[in-house]
Scaffold this motif. Sequence first.
Motif, PDB file in Angstrom:
ATOM      1  N   LEU A  82       0.845  -1.200   0.000  1.00 40.70           N
ATOM      2  CA  LEU A  82       0.000   0.000   0.000  1.00 40.70           C
ATOM      3  C   LEU A  82       0.880   1.250   0.000  1.00 40.70           C
ATOM      4  O   LEU A  82       0.586   2.234  -0.671  1.00 40.70           O
ATOM      5  N   PHE A  83       1.951   1.197   0.775  1.00 36.85           N
ATOM      6  CA  PHE A  83       2.889   2.328   0.852  1.00 36.85           C
ATOM      7  C   PHE A  83       4.303   1.808   1.103  1.00 36.85           C
ATOM      8  O   PHE A  83       4.464   0.838   1.838  1.00 36.85           O
ATOM      9  N   GLY A  84       5.289   2.461   0.510  1.00 39.91           N
ATOM     10  CA  GLY A  84       6.665   2.275   0.978  1.00 39.91           C
ATOM     11  C   GLY A  84       7.585   1.399   0.165  1.00 39.91           C
ATOM     12  O   GLY A  84       8.738   1.195   0.562  1.00 39.91           O
ATOM     13  N   GLU A  85       7.110   0.844  -0.987  1.00 43.72           N
ATOM     14  CA  GLU A  85       8.040   0.024  -1.778  1.00 43.72           C
ATOM     15  C   GLU A  85       9.272   0.848  -2.166  1.00 43.72           C
ATOM     16  O   GLU A  85       9.197   2.075  -2.256  1.00 43.72           O
ATOM     17  N   HIS A  86      10.325   0.191  -2.418  1.00 42.74           N
ATOM     18  CA  HIS A  86      11.651   0.773  -2.727  1.00 42.74           C
ATOM     19  C   HIS A  86      12.273   1.493  -1.520  1.00 42.74           C
ATOM     20  O   HIS A  86      13.405   1.200  -1.163  1.00 42.74           O
ATOM     21  N   PHE A  87      11.512   2.387  -0.877  1.00 42.47           N
ATOM     22  CA  PHE A  87      12.075   3.096   0.280  1.00 42.47           C
ATOM     23  C   PHE A  87      12.395   2.089   1.393  1.00 42.47           C
ATOM     24  O   PHE A  87      13.308   2.291   2.179  1.00 42.47           O
ATOM     25  N   VAL A  88      11.623   1.003   1.390  1.00 42.74           N
ATOM     26  CA  VAL A  88      11.808  -0.049   2.388  1.00 42.74           C
ATOM     27  C   VAL A  88      13.211  -0.665   2.304  1.00 42.74           C
ATOM     28  O   VAL A  88      13.791  -1.066   3.310  1.00 42.74           O
ATOM     29  N   VAL A  89      13.755  -0.691   1.110  1.00 40.46           N
ATOM     30  CA  VAL A  89      15.096  -1.261   0.896  1.00 40.46           C
ATOM     31  C   VAL A  89      16.152  -0.453   1.673  1.00 40.46           C
ATOM     32  O   VAL A  89      17.175  -0.964   2.080  1.00 40.46           O
ATOM     33  N   TYR A  90      15.849   0.835   1.894  1.00 44.38           N
ATOM     34  CA  TYR A  90      16.792   1.719   2.597  1.00 44.38           C
ATOM     35  C   TYR A  90      16.370   1.981   4.045  1.00 44.38           C
ATOM     36  O   TYR A  90      16.730   2.999   4.642  1.00 44.38           O
ATOM     37  N   GLY A  91      15.568   1.076   4.573  1.00 45.86           N
ATOM     38  CA  GLY A  91      15.264   1.129   6.009  1.00 45.86           C
ATOM     39  C   GLY A  91      13.979   1.834   6.388  1.00 45.86           C
ATOM     40  O   GLY A  91      13.646   1.908   7.567  1.00 45.86           O
ATOM     41  N   GLU A  92      13.240   2.360   5.391  1.00 43.71           N
ATOM     42  CA  GLU A  92      11.979   3.032   5.729  1.00 43.71           C
ATOM     43  C   GLU A  92      10.853   1.995   5.868  1.00 43.71           C
ATOM     44  O   GLU A  92      10.969   0.889   5.362  1.00 43.71           O
ATOM     45  N   PRO A  93       9.761   2.370   6.537  1.00 44.51           N
ATOM     46  CA  PRO A  93       8.682   1.392   6.731  1.00 44.51           C
ATOM     47  C   PRO A  93       7.803   1.219   5.488  1.00 44.51           C
ATOM     48  O   PRO A  93       7.751   2.106   4.637  1.00 44.51           O
ATOM     49  N   ALA A  94       7.131   0.086   5.416  1.00 44.23           N
ATOM     50  CA  ALA A  94       6.165  -0.160   4.329  1.00 44.23           C
ATOM     51  C   ALA A  94       4.916  -0.797   4.919  1.00 44.23           C
ATOM     52  O   ALA A  94       4.988  -1.518   5.922  1.00 44.23           O
ATOM     53  N   ILE A  95       3.778  -0.508   4.292  1.00 44.30           N
ATOM     54  CA  ILE A  95       2.506  -1.143   4.712  1.00 44.30           C
ATOM     55  C   ILE A  95       2.084  -2.119   3.616  1.00 44.30           C
ATOM     56  O   ILE A  95       2.000  -1.748   2.445  1.00 44.30           O
ATOM     57  N   VAL A  96       1.834  -3.357   4.023  1.00 39.93           N
ATOM     58  CA  VAL A  96       1.499  -4.425   3.081  1.00 39.93           C
ATOM     59  C   VAL A  96       0.169  -5.059   3.464  1.00 39.93           C
ATOM     60  O   VAL A  96      -0.082  -5.296   4.653  1.00 39.93           O
ATOM     61  N   LEU A  97      -0.672  -5.325   2.462  1.00 34.31           N
ATOM     62  CA  LEU A  97      -1.957  -5.987   2.729  1.00 34.31           C
ATOM     63  C   LEU A  97      -2.027  -7.308   1.979  1.00 34.31           C
ATOM     64  O   LEU A  97      -1.679  -7.371   0.799  1.00 34.31           O
ATOM     65  N   ALA A  98      -2.537  -8.348   2.654  1.00 32.81           N
ATOM     66  CA  ALA A  98      -2.883  -9.580   1.945  1.00 32.81           C
ATOM     67  C   ALA A  98      -4.228  -9.324   1.288  1.00 32.81           C
ATOM     68  O   ALA A  98      -5.105  -8.691   1.884  1.00 32.81           O
ATOM     69  N   ILE A  99      -4.388  -9.769   0.036  1.00 30.90           N
ATOM     70  CA  ILE A  99      -5.648  -9.521  -0.671  1.00 30.90           C
ATOM     71  C   ILE A  99      -6.369 -10.831  -0.996  1.00 30.90           C
ATOM     72  O   ILE A  99      -5.754 -11.905  -0.999  1.00 30.90           O
ATOM     73  N   ASP A 100      -7.665 -10.675  -1.290  1.00 34.93           N
ATOM     74  CA  ASP A 100      -8.505 -11.858  -1.453  1.00 34.93           C
ATOM     75  C   ASP A 100      -8.386 -12.502  -2.848  1.00 34.93           C
ATOM     76  O   ASP A 100      -9.354 -13.037  -3.376  1.00 34.93           O
ATOM     77  N   THR A 101      -7.210 -12.438  -3.419  1.00 34.67           N
ATOM     78  CA  THR A 101      -6.892 -13.174  -4.653  1.00 34.67           C
ATOM     79  C   THR A 101      -5.874 -14.218  -4.235  1.00 34.67           C
ATOM     80  O   THR A 101      -4.850 -13.863  -3.654  1.00 34.67           O
ATOM     81  N   ARG A 102      -6.196 -15.509  -4.470  1.00 39.27           N
ATOM     82  CA  ARG A 102      -5.373 -16.553  -3.861  1.00 39.27           C
ATOM     83  C   ARG A 102      -4.762 -17.495  -4.902  1.00 39.27           C
ATOM     84  O   ARG A 102      -5.306 -17.681  -5.985  1.00 39.27           O
ATOM     85  N   ALA A 103      -3.637 -18.069  -4.515  1.00 42.22           N
ATOM     86  CA  ALA A 103      -3.026 -19.130  -5.316  1.00 42.22           C
ATOM     87  C   ALA A 103      -3.369 -20.458  -4.641  1.00 42.22           C
ATOM     88  O   ALA A 103      -3.359 -20.552  -3.411  1.00 42.22           O
ATOM     89  N   TYR A 104      -3.680 -21.469  -5.447  1.00 40.79           N
ATOM     90  CA  TYR A 104      -4.082 -22.789  -4.918  1.00 40.79           C
ATOM     91  C   TYR A 104      -3.069 -23.853  -5.329  1.00 40.79           C
ATOM     92  O   TYR A 104      -2.542 -23.816  -6.443  1.00 40.79           O
ATOM     93  N   ALA A 105      -2.833 -24.783  -4.420  1.00 42.25           N
ATOM     94  CA  ALA A 105      -1.973 -25.923  -4.750  1.00 42.25           C
ATOM     95  C   ALA A 105      -2.680 -27.200  -4.314  1.00 42.25           C
ATOM     96  O   ALA A 105      -3.174 -27.283  -3.187  1.00 42.25           O
ATOM     97  N   LYS A 106      -2.741 -28.176  -5.236  1.00 43.75           N
ATOM     98  CA  LYS A 106      -3.308 -29.482  -4.878  1.00 43.75           C
ATOM     99  C   LYS A 106      -2.181 -30.506  -4.931  1.00 43.75           C
ATOM    100  O   LYS A 106      -1.450 -30.578  -5.930  1.00 43.75           O
ATOM    101  N   ILE A 107      -2.042 -31.285  -3.882  1.00 48.82           N
ATOM    102  CA  ILE A 107      -0.938 -32.256  -3.851  1.00 48.82           C
ATOM    103  C   ILE A 107      -1.474 -33.660  -3.583  1.00 48.82           C
ATOM    104  O   ILE A 107      -2.339 -33.859  -2.715  1.00 48.82           O
ATOM    105  N   GLU A 108      -0.966 -34.597  -4.386  1.00 44.39           N
ATOM    106  CA  GLU A 108      -1.360 -36.004  -4.225  1.00 44.39           C
ATOM    107  C   GLU A 108      -0.114 -36.879  -4.106  1.00 44.39           C
ATOM    108  O   GLU A 108       0.956 -36.511  -4.615  1.00 44.39           O
TER     109      GLU A 108
END
Length: 327
Positions: A13-39
Amino acid sequence: MGVVASAPAKVILFGEHFVVYGEPAIVLAIDTRAYAKIENRDDERLCLHSSNLNLSAYFEDGTFKVEQGNTREARMKFEPIRLAAERVLEMYGKHVGLNIEINSTVPVAAGLGSSAAVVAAVTAAAATLLSVKISKQDIFQITFEAEKIVHGTPSGIDPAISTFGGALLFQMDTGFKPLDVKMDIPLVIGDTGVERLTRVQVEKVRQVREKYPQVVEPMMFAAREIVLRAIDAIKKNDMNTLGDLMNINHALLYGLGVSDESLEWLINAARKAGAFGAKLTGAGGGGCMIALANDERLEQVLEAMKRAGGRTFTARKTDEGVRIEGA
Ligand code: MEV
């Protein structure tokens, strides 16, 4: 009988790239998902198939064989998954064959953390199938290790958010802190379809910073202030301020040279259609952007972005990290 697990994609949401230099970032998990089926399999092969990417391959006795798709692409996409599956097999204590089927609609190489979501889902599904006791912290560690194959030295944002879900405040020196976000943050995501390498974008910023340190330093300070004010705006449910801060954050990223024409088209379209704010998300140089809109305007923002050439979808924060869907 197989086990299905899923894990969420993310937006910064905020802070990409600046985060690499020690600044804070806000990240959200979103309701788009990856699925894995294992047998289980009767032999010792690790067979992988991704229906979305049209890739099939298997690993057996140190060999890698592609059955569908481009060899280089299959190796790049499947190597982190293999590593995760093998970590779970090590915990299980013996080598057995597995069929791993990936089903994900998360845009790939677009800044939404698709590879971490896939790997977290695979790790959880494999552990459940084999009755290996695994904690979320273990899933995070395994996913993080696998991500290093893809991104070199990633910050760990993607594995953390895909595993734990919700909202996180991240800073290099202090790590992850869960953020209590009660505010509904309705987003429209626009994928420019332009694939890019995170590494290249991070390098661009490094060069600008090296060339103009006195110019970039105040931008770093501004980025920190944006995050602090955003936390406050989220607490107060203040969409207008949050949108303004997204616009300012984007202007800083633009100044660092990580926006591009495809992103600008979508961002301008979203703002004109009534979004509170819009910005690139992730590394930039293509990939995805996000627009904040209230429910009344969500559809018109989405349509405007679509007309401007984006692949668009709406997204909301999810508190659900990696989870088992069923056996
Ligand atoms: C990429 O999703 C986010 C960057 O800040 C890189 C990183 O944090 O590893 C550009």
